[in-house]
Write an enzyme that holds these catalytic residues in place. Structure first.
Site, mmCIF file in Angstrom:
data_model
loop_
_atom_site.group_PDB
_atom_site.id
_atom_site.type_symbol
_atom_site.label_atom_id
_atom_site.label_comp_id
_atom_site.label_asym_id
_atom_site.label_seq_id
_atom_site.Cartn_x
_atom_site.Cartn_y
_atom_site.Cartn_z
ATOM 1 N N HIS A 135 6.051 7.097 -13.037
ATOM 2 C CA HIS A 135 5.231 6.217 -13.885
ATOM 3 C C HIS A 135 4.290 7.118 -14.693
ATOM 4 O O HIS A 135 3.931 8.210 -14.239
ATOM 5 C CB HIS A 135 4.432 5.306 -12.941
ATOM 6 C CG HIS A 135 3.631 4.235 -13.598
ATOM 7 N ND1 HIS A 135 2.410 4.472 -14.186
ATOM 8 C CD2 HIS A 135 3.845 2.899 -13.726
ATOM 9 C CE1 HIS A 135 1.921 3.338 -14.645
ATOM 10 N NE2 HIS A 135 2.773 2.359 -14.383
ATOM 11 N N ASP A 212 2.901 8.941 -4.893
ATOM 12 C CA ASP A 212 2.454 7.711 -5.536
ATOM 13 C C ASP A 212 3.071 6.543 -4.759
ATOM 14 O O ASP A 212 4.271 6.272 -4.869
ATOM 15 C CB ASP A 212 2.915 7.725 -7.003
ATOM 16 C CG ASP A 212 2.634 6.409 -7.724
ATOM 17 O OD1 ASP A 212 2.217 5.438 -7.066
ATOM 18 O OD2 ASP A 212 2.846 6.358 -8.947
ATOM 19 N N GLN A 215 4.362 1.298 -5.274
ATOM 20 C CA GLN A 215 5.425 0.304 -5.085
ATOM 21 C C GLN A 215 5.953 0.293 -3.651
ATOM 22 O O GLN A 215 6.886 -0.450 -3.347
ATOM 23 C CB GLN A 215 6.588 0.584 -6.057
ATOM 24 C CG GLN A 215 6.208 0.532 -7.521
ATOM 25 C CD GLN A 215 5.913 -0.888 -8.011
ATOM 26 O OE1 GLN A 215 6.172 -1.875 -7.315
ATOM 27 N NE2 GLN A 215 5.346 -0.989 -9.195
ATOM 28 N N LYS A 238 -1.149 -4.736 -6.334
ATOM 29 C CA LYS A 238 0.284 -4.984 -6.108
ATOM 30 C C LYS A 238 0.538 -5.400 -4.656
ATOM 31 O O LYS A 238 1.654 -5.723 -4.286
ATOM 32 C CB LYS A 238 1.088 -3.723 -6.430
ATOM 33 C CG LYS A 238 1.026 -3.311 -7.906
ATOM 34 C CD LYS A 238 1.931 -2.149 -8.176
ATOM 35 C CE LYS A 238 1.586 -1.373 -9.420
ATOM 36 N NZ LYS A 238 1.878 -2.030 -10.686
ATOM 37 N N CYS A 376 6.105 1.645 -18.396
ATOM 38 C CA CYS A 376 5.246 2.841 -18.254
ATOM 39 C C CYS A 376 6.051 4.020 -17.715
ATOM 40 O O CYS A 376 5.581 4.771 -16.850
ATOM 41 C CB CYS A 376 4.039 2.582 -17.356
ATOM 42 S SG CYS A 376 2.978 1.270 -17.966
HETATM 43 N N1 PLP Z 1 2.589 4.204 -10.187
HETATM 44 C C1 PLP Z 1 3.549 3.268 -10.128
HETATM 45 C C2 PLP Z 1 4.884 3.618 -9.526
HETATM 46 C C3 PLP Z 1 3.309 1.987 -10.631
HETATM 47 O O1 PLP Z 1 4.270 1.052 -10.583
HETATM 48 C C4 PLP Z 1 2.030 1.693 -11.179
HETATM 49 C C5 PLP Z 1 1.750 0.354 -11.751
HETATM 50 O O2 PLP Z 1 2.578 -0.253 -12.373
HETATM 51 C C6 PLP Z 1 1.054 2.706 -11.191
HETATM 52 C C7 PLP Z 1 1.375 3.935 -10.695
HETATM 53 C C8 PLP Z 1 -0.302 2.476 -11.767
HETATM 54 O O3 PLP Z 1 -1.036 1.618 -10.960
HETATM 55 P P1 PLP Z 1 -2.466 1.082 -11.437
HETATM 56 O O4 PLP Z 1 -2.278 0.585 -12.843
HETATM 57 O O5 PLP Z 1 -2.772 0.000 -10.481
HETATM 58 O O6 PLP Z 1 -3.415 2.221 -11.369
#
Ligand code: PLP
Length: 418
Positions: A135, A212, A215, A238, A376
C-alpha cells in the site's frame, strides 16, 4: 450453501449466530437507492457494531476529559478508559502494553518508524527492501526518508498468482539491506504472507522488519510476539473501531533507542529551555491530546472481536471467500486478480470490456458497495497491467445471500455495459 446449513463449518464458526452478529451493525439495515445496502468494502473501512458506537457515545456523554493530566474524577476516568483500551488491545495481539504506541492509524505508525528509527540509523547506499504488493502507506514514507539519508529502495517480486516469490526475496536479502517493510495481507490481492518465516530469514541476516498488519488484524488471530518482527503497524478503523485510531508495536530496544517523532505535551518528563527530557515509551511517542474517545471505542471493538473469536471469524470469512470466488468464476468475462494459496476475503476483479468505476457505479445503484480504483497501490496496478480494479472485500457480517445477489447484480450490470 446457506448460512444456516453449512456442512463445511467446524464447531468454532458453526456455533456462532452470525445473523445476530450482523444485527449488531446498525448501518447494515439501511437502504441505498431504494435497495438494501450490501457492504463489500470492509478492506477500506469496516462497519461498526453498536457496542463500539455506544461506548464512544457514552465516553463523551459521561466521562469526557483529557488523559494523563488531571486529578479530578473525569480526568482519572478518561485516563483509565484510555489506558484500559491499550491494555486490552495489547493482550489481543499478545504484546506488552508498554510496547504498544497508540497512533492515528497504520500510516502514522509507519511514518513514526521511518522518521524515528530509519532516518537516524540508515545512510548512503543502505537498502530498504519493499515488496510489489505494498500500500502507498508502506512505500511513500520510505521514499521520503531515503531521499534524505541516501538509502536506496529495492522491490521484491510476486508470482503470477500474487504470492511473494520467497526464493527471490531471500536472494535479495543481501548484506546492504538494513530494513524490510512488507504487508501481512495484501489489500488488493488478499495474499496472506508467511510473516514468521520471512522475519526469521531477515533476522538471521540482521535485517530489521516492519510488518503492515492493516488487513490482517481484523480477519485472523495474530500473535505479534510469535511473528518475530521488529515493528508491527495496524489500524483501528478496519477492525470495527473508530477512524483515526491505530497502533505501532515495536521491540523494546527500538522504542528505547528511537528519538521522539513529534514533540509536545504528554511525551516529556521535564521541559527546560536548555534541555528537555522525555517520558518512557510508549508515551514518548504520543505527543499531544490523542483520539481518546476513538481509542476507548477501539477497546470496545477489541472486546467484540475477542468475544466473537478471531479463529471463528477467520473461518467464516474463508467460507465466504471460497463461495464468492467460485460464484464469480462461473461468470463469463470476469477476471480475478490474486490467486494466492493463503488468501483473505478480498476479491479484486474486472469484467471484460467494462471500466472498474463504471462497474462500481452501476453496482452501487443496485445497493452494492464495492471499491474501484488503484486501491492506494499504484506500483502493483502497473505491475498487473491495469489502471484500476473493482474490489469486493468481505467481513464476517456479510452473508452468502448477499453474494448470490451480487452475482446476479453483476450479471445485470455486465449486460448493461456490454
Ligand atoms: N496498509 C494497508 C495494507 C492498507 O490496506 C491501508 C488502508 O487501506 C493502510 C496501510 C493505511 O491505513 P490507514 O489509512 O488507516 O493509515
Amino acid at each position: 450453501m446457506s448460512d444456516a446449513v453449512n456442512p463445511e463449518a467446524t464447531p468454532a464458526s458453526a456455533t456462532i449466530d452470525w445473523a445476530a452478529k450482523r444485527a449488531d451493525f446498525p448501518v447494515l439495515a439501511r437502504t441505498v437507492h431504494g435497495k438494501p445496502l450490501v457492504y463489500f468494502d470492509s478492506a477500506n473501512t469496516s462497519q461498526k457494531p453498536r457496542q463500539v458506537i455506544e461506548t464512544t457515545d457514552a465516553f463523551y456523554r459521561e466521562h469526557n476529559a483529557n488523559v494523563s493530566r488531571a486529578v479530578h474524577t473525569l480526568g482519572m476516568e478518561a485516563t483509565d478508559a484510555y489506558e484500559g483500551a491499550r491494555t486490552r488491545l495489547a493482550a489481543f495481539v499478545n504484546v506488552r502494553a508498554d510496547e504498544l504506541v497508540l497512533t492515528s492509524g497504520t500510516t502514522q505508525a509507519i511514518n513514526l518508524v521511518a522518521y524515528s528509527h530509519a532516518l537516524p540509523t540508515l545512510g548512503k547506499g543502505d537498502v530498504i527492501l519493499l515488496t510489489r504488493m505494498e500500500h502507498h502507506a508502506n512505500i511513500v514514507p520510505w521514499q521520503l526518508i531515503a531521499e534524505r539519508c541516501g538509502a536506496v529502495i529495492r522491490v521484491a517480486d510476486i508470482t503470477p498468482e500474487g504470492e511473494l516469490d520467497l526464493d527471490a526475496l531471500y536472494r535479495q536479502m543481501t548484506a546492504d539491506v538494513r530494513l524490510l517493510a512488507f504487508t501481512h495481507v495484501s489489500n488488493v490481492l488478499g495474499t496472506v504472507n508467511p510473516v514468521a518465516e520471512i522475519c526469521r530469514e531477515a533476522r538471521r541476516r540482521g535485517i530489521v522488519t516492519l510488518v503492515d498488519g492493516s488487513q490482517a488484524i481484523p480477519h485472523r488471530p495474530v500473535d505479534i510476539t510469535a511473528l518475530g518482527c521488529d515493528f508491527y503497524a495496524f489500524t483501528g478503523h478496519k477492525m470495527l473501531g473508530p477512524t483515526g485510531t491505530g497502533a505501532l508495536w515495536a521491540r523494546r530496544e527500538h522504542l528505547q533507542s528511537m528519538p521522539p517523532f513529534l514533540g509536545g505535551g504528554e511525551m516529556i518528563r521535564e521541559v527546560r529551555f536548555e534541555k528537555t527530557t522525555f517520558n518512557d515509551p510508549p508515551h514518548k511517542f504520543e505527543a499531544g491530546t490523542p483520539n481518546i474517545a476513538g481509542i476507548v471505542g477501539l477497546g470496545a471493538a477489541v472486546d467484540y472481536l475477542s468475544a466473537t473469536g478471531m479463529a471463528a471469524i477467520e473461518q467464516r470469512e474463508k467460507q465466504l471467500l471460497q463461495y464468492a470466488t467460485e460464484s464469480l468464476d462461473r461468470i463469463d468475462g470476469v477476471r480475478i486478480f490474486g490467486r494466492a494459496r493463503e488468501k483473505a476475503a478480498v476479491i479484486s476483479f474486472l469484467v471484460e470490456g467494462a471500466h472498474a468505476h463504471d462497474l462500481a457505479t452501476l453496482l452501487d445503484l443496485e445497493g452494492y458497495a464495492v471499491r474501484s480504483g488503484h486501491h492506494c497501490a499504484h506500483p502493483l496496478m502497473a505491475y498487473i497491467g491495469v489502471p484500476a480494479t473493482c474490489r469486493a472485500s468481505l467481513a464476517f457480517y456479510n452473508t452468502v445471500e448477499e453474494i448470490d445477489g451480487f452475482v446476479k447484480a453483476l450479471g445485470k450490470v455486465r449486460k448493461l455495459l456490454g
